[in-house]
Scaffold this active site. Structure first.
Site, PDB file in Angstrom:
ATOM      1  N   CYS A 301       7.771   0.056 -85.027  1.00 19.74           N
ATOM      2  CA  CYS A 301       6.348   0.443 -85.023  1.00 19.74           C
ATOM      3  C   CYS A 301       5.479  -0.679 -85.604  1.00 19.74           C
ATOM      4  O   CYS A 301       4.306  -0.790 -85.268  1.00 19.74           O
ATOM      5  CB  CYS A 301       6.134   1.737 -85.793  1.00 19.74           C
ATOM      6  SG  CYS A 301       6.726   1.655 -87.493  1.00 19.74           S
ATOM      7  N   HIS A 681       5.677   4.111 -91.839  1.00 23.07           N
ATOM      8  CA  HIS A 681       5.407   4.069 -90.404  1.00 23.07           C
ATOM      9  C   HIS A 681       4.046   3.377 -90.187  1.00 23.07           C
ATOM     10  O   HIS A 681       3.160   3.491 -91.025  1.00 23.07           O
ATOM     11  CB  HIS A 681       5.373   5.511 -89.886  1.00 23.07           C
ATOM     12  CG  HIS A 681       5.091   5.624 -88.416  1.00 23.07           C
ATOM     13  ND1 HIS A 681       5.913   5.064 -87.461  1.00 23.07           N
ATOM     14  CD2 HIS A 681       4.080   6.231 -87.741  1.00 23.07           C
ATOM     15  CE1 HIS A 681       5.411   5.328 -86.252  1.00 23.07           C
ATOM     16  NE2 HIS A 681       4.304   6.034 -86.404  1.00 23.07           N
TER      17      HIS A 681
END
Length: 787
Positions: A301, A681
């Site tokens: 990510c 994330h």
């Protein structure tokens, strides 16, 4: 009892027939009296079956084989009755392990049969008097994970999770349904797909339990809330979906982060296999946003969020797409390929495998989380260096290649010329990265003893902004010794150049801290973008610094700092004293000095990294500063252009003292969700900023609908600037990390009025080979979808 058949053979035939009879026995009515009668009759027959099993234990296993044959049959014309659930409570629990192992490892049991059987067992959760159904369902789910039958698990979970959630409305079957729901959600950790199927139904259920007010409902609600918090923690980055849920459960106890991590780590079945993504590519078309997501290739990510931000930098994207790079296998060509697919594929999400392998810094461990700011800096530096190398190759070999025949060696030269020619139109020597992201900074150090100054200019592609102490930063000047020392404690110990005494501060610390997991080796980063240093101040130490600052200078109401405050703090004069004294050539000794930084050339896209990660030397971990920062839609960059001697002579000297303010508008924001740089994330917010925008004073009121997008790996949704601004106040560990601002030019940076009229949404037409590759992939994708 005297009518029961005697002997193993007859008893077995009788049991198998009973199983088949129950499978056909459906309820004839829907009123309560009819249903009660139906349940009691089934209970009587299943009791009869139990007594035969007790009298003739050998009949149990063949009866269960008959049961499995009934529920795994693919004949959907006669759906087996849910009354079969009544048999489960009569199977001794100690048989679970053996039975499940034989079922999951039997080569004769096909995946489709197992999927069918498991789905029907989950339907049994509706049987009001069923005991142990959830125990068997969970045991079977775990057994399938143990033999890595992930396709079955994924199919069953997605098919049945809404039904299981729906059973939570009914008190009789609620405990079993919650146990199965918890196992399904907590084990399905590779994608938010299953959780997002039930998200729309959560709020109404929570409100119903609150109205109910029964102690059992409250106890149950606490369990459900804990489960929901675990899932929202694991799949951060969906503020629009989760806000209503957060509001509904705000007065319920929230589990600690340690507890959440423990629960998640105990349950996942994905950790047992790296081959999982291969069976996950569920096909779905582009979302209504018309934008394409990027598939996460295993903790990638950090790359996906940066690529989407670069793609949404419209002028940069158009320059990349318009390059003629045929026959060139450079990183820029791979970026062009990736941008072309993001712009034109029919797929909902694209897997950037080739680009990832080509652009991953060599010291990044595959499949582990990395720092997106470090990745972005490495990527821009690689693209810049590659173009410079190819230009040098091209000019050095031009004369040679015209005289000799084209050999294999010259083929490389030809490709270099193609690349250089495409990038270097006209005589401009700047690379595309410099044109788009390059700015210049001038650092001046003035010795406070002899007043002599030394100056140094250097290029930057991003500015790293440290967090300022809460004291007001207005009118900051060199005399504010105490506050400047506070700033000094915030700054890092920069590595010193070999040619200067150890105590002199070098002039090139643009990147105060990269927040990265791995510090780059000396010389990895060229002078184009300087080497990141590690920050040695912990979050708690920062707080101490703040507490020691002069209380009288602190505003009564400490507002959230804005990016403008952090930028002003970065550019504020700084006193070099104590351990940080400056070696003055003229005095030939260490002296107190004043250091100032000025931006003398502004970039087209201004990239700002907020220094959120500080290194704690005691615990050897990077801590994260979770402070909220307000993001102005319009940012004014103070610029002091380098003045020529002529300007000073002709009376233009005021420009030296008064900076010009260059307006920039917010283009994209990369958000880090988590509490350290090694975990968490990344996702990004971005919008299209094309050409000269008219800057509206209060754009929040006049905001174009559907102008902002939220890019979270494969998922792309519409969002709003309000959501961008509120993100940290609603989700405390989700913080803005890297910001892209676009300079407001009077004219667009890219001529879109192309004569050929083939531009799509203002983007240039693609070269034929690229367009062919995309068309071919789109055809293939549509064929697979039709199948």
């Amino acid at each position: 009892p005297q009518c029961l058949p005697r002997g193993r053979k007859l008893s077995l035939a009788f049991c198998q027939q009973l199983v088949r009879s129950i499978a056909h026995f459906q309820s004839q009515g829907s009123r309560e009296a009819e249903l009660r009668l139906y349940v009691s009759q089934v209970t009587q027959v299943s009791g009869l079956l139990r007594s035969v099993w007790k009298a003739e234990p050998d009949t149990l296993l063949p009866s269960l084989q008959e049961l499995f044959a009934v529920i795994s049959a693919d004949d959907t014309s006669c759906e087996p009755s849910v009354a079969l659930a009544s048999l489960v409570q009569h199977i001794p629990l100690q048989m679970i392990t053996v039975l499940i192992r034989s079922l999951t490892t039997d080569p004769n049991v096909k995946d489709a049969s197992m999927t069918q059987a498991l789905c029907r067992m989950i339907d049994w959760l509706s049987w009001p008097l069923a005991q142990h159904v959830e125990t068997w369902v969970i045991a079977l789910l775990k057994g399938l994970a143990a033999v890595q039958k992930f396709t079955i698990l994924i199919d069953v979970t997605l098919l049945k999770i809404e039904l299981v959630f729906n059973r939570l409305w009914f008190p009789l079957v609620r405990p079993g349904a919650l146990a199965v729901l918890s196992h399904m959600l907590l084990s399905f950790q590779h994608s938010p797909e299953a959780f997002h199927l039930i998200v729309p139904h959560v709020v109404s259920l929570v409100q119903s339990f609150k109205r109910d007010g029964l102690p059992s409902s409250t106890a149950f609600l606490i369990q459900l809330t804990e489960l929901i918090h675990c899932m929202m923690y694991h799949y951060s980055g969906f503020p629009e979906l989760y806000e209503p849920i957060l509001e509904a459960v705000k007065d319920m106890p929230k589990p600690t982060e340690e507890k959440i991590k423990l629960i998640l780590s105990q349950s996942a079945w994905t950790s047992q296999s790296n081959s999982l993504p291969s069976c996950l590519s569920r096909l779905s078309g582009k979302s209504e946003t018309g934008k394409t997501g990027l598939i996460n290739l295993g903790n990638t990510c950090y790359m996906n969020s940066v690529i989407q931000a670069l793609f949404m930098a419209t002028d940069f994207r158009r320059h990349v797409l318009s390059l003629n790079l045929n026959g060139c296998n450079s990183l820029m060509r791979k970026l062009q390929h990736l941008f072309a697919f993001l712009a034109h594929t029919q797929r909902e999400a694209y897997a950037p495998r080739i680009f990832f392998e080509a652009s991953r810094p060599p010291w990044f461990t595959p499949r582990s989380q990395q720092d997106c700011s470090e990745y972005l800096r490495f990527l821009l530096d690689r693209l810049h260096e590659e173009e410079r190398t190819l230009k040098a190759l091209s000019s050095a070999k031009t004369s040679e290649s015209t005289m000799n025949e084209e050999s294999q060696a010259q083929e490389g030269v030809r490709k270099a010329q193609v690349f250089a020619g495409a990038l270097c139109k006209g005589n401009e020597e700047r690379t595309l990265i410099e044109k788009m992201f390059g700015g210049k900074l001038k650092t001046t150090i003035c010795c406070l003893n002899c007043k002599s100054t030394s100056q140094k200019e250097e290029a930057f592609t991003d500015l790293s902004l440290a967090f300022c102490p809460p004291a007001s930063l207005e009118n900051i000047g060199p005399k504010c010794m105490e506050r400047l020392e506070v700033k000094d404690s915030y700054m890092v110990q920069t590595h010193t150049s070999a040619t200067t005494p150890a105590s002199e501060t070098p002039l090139n610390n643009l990147e105060v801290n990269s927040g990265c997991d791995t510090i780059m080796n000396e010389g990895t980063i060229k002078d184009f973008s300087t080497e990141p240093n590690s920050e040695n101040t912990t979050h708690s130490e920062l707080n101490k610094v703040q507490d020691n600052s002069d209380m009288s200078q602190r505003p009564v109401d400490i507002n959230t700092p804005s990016v403008t405050d952090l930028l002003n703090y970065f550019l504020a004069p700084e006193i070099l004293s104590g351990d940080n004294k400056y070696y003055c050539e003229k005095c030939a000794s260490l002296q107190n000095a004043e250091k100032t930084m000025q931006i003398i050339e502004e970039p087209e896209y201004l990239i700002l990294t907020l220094l959120r990660f500080s290194y704690d030397p005691k615990c050897h971990i990077r801590r994260k500063i979770l402070d909220d920062v307000s993001l102005p839609l319009v940012l004014e960059l103070p610029l002091r252009r380098a003045t020529s001697p002529l300007a000073v002579v002709s009376g233009g000297a005021d420009e030296v003292t008064c900076p010009q303010l260059v307006p920039y508008v917010l283009n994209s924001v990369v958000v880090h969700s988590g509490v350290s740089s090694e975990s968490g994330h990344y996702y990004s917010y971005a919008r299209n900023v094309t050409g000269p925008c008219t800057i509206v004073e209060n754009e929040l009121d006049t905001e174009m609908p559907r102008e902002w997008f939220l890019f979270n790996d494969s998922r792309v949704t519409f969002t709003s600037f309000q959501s961008v601004q509120k993100i940290t106040s609603r989700f405390p560990k989700d913080t803005a990390y890297v910001l892209f601002y676009k300079k407001q030019n009077r004219t667009s940076g890219f001529n879109t009025n192309s004569a050929n009229g083939l531009w799509v949404n203002g983007d240039p037409p693609l070269q034929k080979d690229l367009m062919d590759a995309i068309t071919k992939d789109n055809k293939l994708y549509l064929q697979v979808r039709q199948k």
